[in-house]
Design an enzyme around this catalytic site. Structure first.
Site, short mmCIF file in Angstrom:
data_model
loop_
_atom_site.label_atom_id
_atom_site.label_comp_id
_atom_site.label_asym_id
_atom_site.label_seq_id
_atom_site.Cartn_x
_atom_site.Cartn_y
_atom_site.Cartn_z
CG HIS A 363 43.30 40.23 -45.85
ND1 HIS A 363 42.89 41.06 -46.85
CD2 HIS A 363 43.25 40.97 -44.72
CE1 HIS A 363 42.62 42.26 -46.36
NE2 HIS A 363 42.84 42.22 -45.06
CE LYS A 556 48.14 36.51 -59.87
NZ LYS A 556 46.87 36.87 -59.28
NE ARG A 557 55.81 37.73 -52.09
CZ ARG A 557 56.26 38.09 -50.90
NH1 ARG A 557 56.03 39.34 -50.47
NH2 ARG A 557 56.94 37.27 -50.14
CE LYS A 562 49.59 35.14 -54.60
NZ LYS A 562 48.33 35.90 -54.58
CB THR A 664 43.56 43.76 -55.56
OG1 THR A 664 44.87 43.39 -55.12
CG2 THR A 664 42.59 43.69 -54.39
CE LYS A 668 45.83 46.87 -57.76
NZ LYS A 668 46.89 46.36 -56.87
C1 26V Z 1 49.26 33.69 -47.84
C2 26V Z 1 49.73 32.43 -47.58
C3 26V Z 1 49.38 31.37 -48.52
C4 26V Z 1 50.23 30.15 -48.42
C5 26V Z 1 50.63 29.78 -47.05
C6 26V Z 1 51.06 30.88 -46.15
C7 26V Z 1 50.50 32.21 -46.46
C8 26V Z 1 50.77 33.25 -45.62
C9 26V Z 1 50.29 34.49 -45.89
C10 26V Z 1 49.54 34.71 -47.00
C11 26V Z 1 49.07 36.10 -47.28
C12 26V Z 1 47.97 36.45 -46.38
C13 26V Z 1 47.52 37.84 -46.45
C14 26V Z 1 47.30 38.37 -47.83
O1 26V Z 1 48.10 39.12 -48.34
N1 26V Z 1 46.18 38.04 -48.44
C15 26V Z 1 45.80 38.63 -49.72
O2 26V Z 1 44.95 39.72 -49.43
C16 26V Z 1 44.50 40.38 -50.59
C17 26V Z 1 43.71 41.58 -50.13
O3 26V Z 1 42.55 41.16 -49.48
C18 26V Z 1 43.70 39.45 -51.46
O4 26V Z 1 43.32 40.12 -52.63
C19 26V Z 1 44.53 38.21 -51.82
O5 26V Z 1 43.73 37.29 -52.51
C20 26V Z 1 45.08 37.58 -50.55
O6 26V Z 1 45.99 36.54 -50.86
#
Ligand code: 26V
Length: 819
Positions: A363, A556-557, A562, A664, A668
């Site tokens: 992801h 979003k987060r 982002k 996602t 929406k």
């Molecule tokens: C993101 C990041 C980004 C910066 C550095 C550290 C870090 C750690 C964790 C994450 C989130 C990873 C998992 C996640 O939630 N990914 C999201 O998954 C969604 C469903 O597939 C997708 O739509 C999003 O684009 C994606 O960020």
């Protein structure tokens, strides 16, 4: 499948049925609360309605489980540390065809049905996109009639509640279980032992783990209804309990701490969801949580398989086990351990079952988000698993060495063990080599995945990687969240087949974009939703916003990638432009932000503070006179999203190209008729391709240009020096125009942009402003805007999570869906 489970008329209750259901609900409330319905509190109403639904759902669940057992059906098991379910009542009522009954019963007792629904706390057991995707998937699996289990943890505290004090985020516990959970079914008979620590002993020819800590996991089931079917999916969430709640010897010595240690250790497992999606959780508790999830889930599904089939040689054929990111990757060594040590299977046979059963979704491409665990921690907590990981790695590297003789660097790169510095186990390689499929979540993400983070694996295992673009459930995100638009769709498209379960029918709207009446009706529905949001903003923040202004929404987060900060730069530029020409004919705009920052993510928290500082200044400047408003809505979550998506005119999807795996929220918004201003990133690309790029406000560098710029050397300061508008914006922020009591508050933030700008905000700024001007121009022509909005909706048929789950079923789980 059992005929009665697929009865297409389940939604169509007769009037007599509805009256009976309404009367039954009233009687039930009286029975359960001991009071007459019109004296019962909103909470009692909510709980009783939930209980009524749960009873019906439990019946359906039993029917499904029986039918699947008889048919020896293949099942999918979706393992995820997060399920962001939100509220359940409205969805259950819709799925059971009880909406009218509920509304009538509540009204008859003088209760506002909407107020009853709002009493339900969100089940917020997830951080963001990944957890919400899992929730949409359960809805679609049930709706498509797939025999499906979601497996998760029953956290006592979910995602923290966000409060804002003087513009700063603070985190508060989300005590969602305080008044109990009317939906869950405790299943004390589903109880599995989970061990930690200890040592591994030789046992004849094999090995056996002797843990020195034991706990039990018991199941709490949450039943997920399908729509237009009696089929349900089961979300099974594990609760850990001590095997020995009291150590009586210690208690008798008077050592109460030692006497209660096991109880505490077990209770800690379910204590709280890890809220940090910005730094890898290098903490033992998280590893314990992951292991409890994996061990209990695998024992449960193995027990079920044995009950059905009597032997485990058909496990991989009959059980798909899906890993939602690497968080449940311990499933690899745990499945091997259970098959080999507990069920006497050979290594080769166990590995074959494992590979056939397991699949894994990635992801994120952010390298810092890839999970690793120190070897030392695994050795201490899960010694047998570490052995099996080594054995698997040795087997894998053996074959790699044959194809890459003399290339030690390559072998080291694909090894499950990272030997640099403190030795660590890399969970993504572990998941890749033990799965038969690995997928990304949008076309671009899946391409970049095999070109960047997994390039070495793609070279040796090219056919393992694939793409399945994300989707969202139209039941929650259109039918439930946006009744005004839903009823328009019902009028225009009819309901057979129902667009709620056949979202591709939205394409039939495209020719209707030329229908003037429909355009007016779509605008009216939007205005209605904007008024609903304006009311919420007034209630929450005491701020009036104009429903006729352009609602520009970024939710979003909060993450640097982002680029909420880029949005703020535009807001400041617009503010300065308005102040310079207050007489000009500005398109009134309301810029709405919402999102949580990880508690330790300092820059994200600074961005939240800046949004508040800018909001205070902009909202109170008489020259602006309400033509630009900035709003930050606290505590973003599923339920707030259900109000925000339908009310948006403009959807902000402005990540640095190549960084947002899919998104996602983008789907929406468009499904609810918002137009998108966005970069060529994630699933936004596929949305623009489906709708027509000319109906999107695309701007900025694409992923190739981003990587080119980075290799050639990016100099953010050059943009600052050459672009006067950008310079004015950054100077104002850096000099404290928005923080007069602390003029240096944002100097560090601005300096980081000038010196590094890791996410290329300055490179995209000018084009972003140009795109925003195109937005204004179109918004001045409401009828044209409505035409674009309708074409956006019409192009979204492919972004239902039903489509996504069909693809998973066919290409990954090998369990085709009929119909
Ligand atoms: C993101 C990041 C980004 C910066 C550095 C550290 C870090 C750690 C964790 C994450 C989130 C990873 C998992 C996640 O939630 N990914 C999201 O998954 C969604 C469903 O597939 C997708 O739509 C999003 O684009 C994606 O960020």
């Amino acid at each position: 499948m059992n005929e009665s489970l697929t009865d297409p008329d389940i939604l169509g209750l007769s009037d007599a049925d509805k009256r009976a259901a309404s009367a039954a609900l009233l009687a039930r409330i009286e029975r359960e609360s001991g009071r007459t319905p019109n004296l019962s509190s909103l909470d009692t109403w909510m709980r009783t309605a939930a209980h009524a639904c749960r009873a019906e759902l439990a019946e359906r669940m039993n029917q499904c489980l029986r039918a699947d057992r008889q048919a020896k059906a293949k099942r999918v098991h979706y393992l995820s540390m997060e399920f962001l379910m939100g509220r359940a009542l409205s969805n259950a009522l819709a799925a059971l065809g009880l909406e009218t009954a509920f509304r009538e019963a509540a009204c008859a007792a003088g209760r506002d049905p909407g107020a009853v629904l709002e009493r339900e706390p969100d089940a917020a057991l997830g951080n963001g996109g990944l957890g919400r995707l899992a929730a949409c998937f359960l809805d679609s699996m049930a709706t498509l009639g797939l025999p499906a289990f979601g497996y998760g943890l029953r956290y006592e505290y979910g995602m923290f509640a966000q409060r804002i004090h003087d513009g700063c985020q603070t985190e508060e516990p989300d005590d969602w279980l305080r008044d109990g959970n009317p939906w869950e079914l405790h299943r004390p008979e589903l109880r599995y032992r989970v061990g930690f620590g200890g040592r591994v002993v030789s046992d004849g020819p094999g090995r056996r783990w002797v843990p020195n800590e034991q706990l039990h996991a018991t199941a709490y089931d949450f039943i997920v209804p399908g729509h237009g079917t009696r089929r349900v999916a089961v979300l099974r969430q594990w609760q850990a309990a001590p095997s020995e709640p009291i150590d009586y010897a210690a208690f008798s010595r008077g050592d109460h701490a030692a006497a209660g240690a096991a109880k505490q250790a077990a209770e800690r497992i379910n204590w709280v969801l890890y809220p940090d999606d910005s730094t890898p959780a290098g903490r033992q508790l998280r590893l314990r949580q992951e292991y409890v999830l994996v061990s209990a889930s695998l024992q449960d599904l193995i027990a079920r398989h044995l009950a059905d089939h009597g032997r485990l040689t058909s496990l991989g054929d009959k059980a798909a086990i899906h890993l939602n990111d690497t968080h449940p990757a311990l499933a690899v060594p745990e499945l091997l351990r259970l098959l080999i040590d507990e069920h006497g299977m050979s290594w080769d046979a166990a590995l074959a079952q494992c590979r056939q059963a397991l699949s894994y979704t990635n992801h994120t491409l952010m390298p810092e988000a890839l999970e690793t665990w120190p070897l030392s921690m695994l050795e201490e907590l899960l010694p047998r698993h570490l052995e099996l990981i080594f054995q698997l790695n040795a087997w894998f590297l053996n074959t790699v060495r044959r194809s890459h003789p003399n290339d030690d660097a390559f072998v080291a790169r694909v090894s499950v063990i990272d030997e640099r510095g403190e030795r660590r186990v890399r969970m993504a390689p572990l998941s890749i080599i033990a799965s038969h499929r690995v997928n990304g979540v949008s076309q671009l993400h899946s391409e970049l995945m095999v070109e960047t983070i997994f390039a070495d694996f793609a070279q040796i295992l090219p056919r393992r990687f694939c793409n399945v673009t994300n989707g969202v459930t139209p039941r929650r995100w259109l039918a439930q969240a946006n009744p005004s638009l839903a009823s328009l769709l019902d009028q225009r498209l009819g309901t057979s087949p129902n667009w709620r379960t056949h979202l591709e029918r939205l394409s039939e709207l495209a020719p209707l974009a030329n229908d003037e009446r429909l355009r007016a009706e779509v605008l009216a529905a939007k205005l209605h939703n904007k008024q609903r949001l304006a009311e919420l903003v007034r209630r929450e923040l005491g701020l009036p916003i104009d429903p006729h202004s352009l609602f520009d929404v970024h939710i979003k987060r909060i993450h640097e990638y982002k680029r909420q900060l880029l949005n703020v730069l535009h807001v400041v530029a617009r503010f300065q432009a308005i102040c310079a020409a207050p007489e000009a004919d500005w398109v009134p705009r309301t810029v709405v932000f919402a999102g949580k920052a990880a508690s330790a993510y300092v820059i994200a928290k600074t961005i939240i503070r800046l949004i508040h500082d800018v909001a205070r200044v902009v909202n109170s400047d008489p020259r602006v006179d309400g033509r630009l408003r900035v709003v930050f809505l606290p505590n973003y979550g599923v339920s707030l999203g259900e109000v925000l998506f339908p009310a948006a005119d403009l959807s902000q999807q402005i990540s640095t190209a190549g960084t947002e795996a899919s998104g996602t929220g983008n789907m929406k918004f468009a499904l609810n008729g918002a137009l998108t201003i966005g970069t060529w990133d994630g699933a936004t690309i596929e949305m623009a391709q489906a709708v027509g790029r000319e109906h999107f406000f695309i701007f900025g560098l694409d992923a190739n240009q981003v990587s080119e710029l980075r290799t050639n050397g990016y100099e953010p300061r050059a943009h600052y020096e050459n672009e006067p508008k950008l310079k004015a914006v950054l100077d104002a922020i850096a000099e404290g125009s928005f923080s007069p009591n602390e003029t240096d508050r944002y100097r560090g933030l601005v300096n980081t942009l000038l010196n590094r700008d890791a996410y290329l905000l300055l490179a995209d700024f000018a084009d972003y402003l140009a795109a925003q001007e195109r937005v204004d121009t179109l918004f001045r022509q409401p009828d044209e805007w409505a035409r674009h909005a309708i074409l956006n909706i019409a192009g979204m048929g492919g972004f239902s999570s039903d489509r996504t789950i069909r693809e998973y079923a066919r290409t990954i789980w090998n369990m085709p869906v009929h119909g």
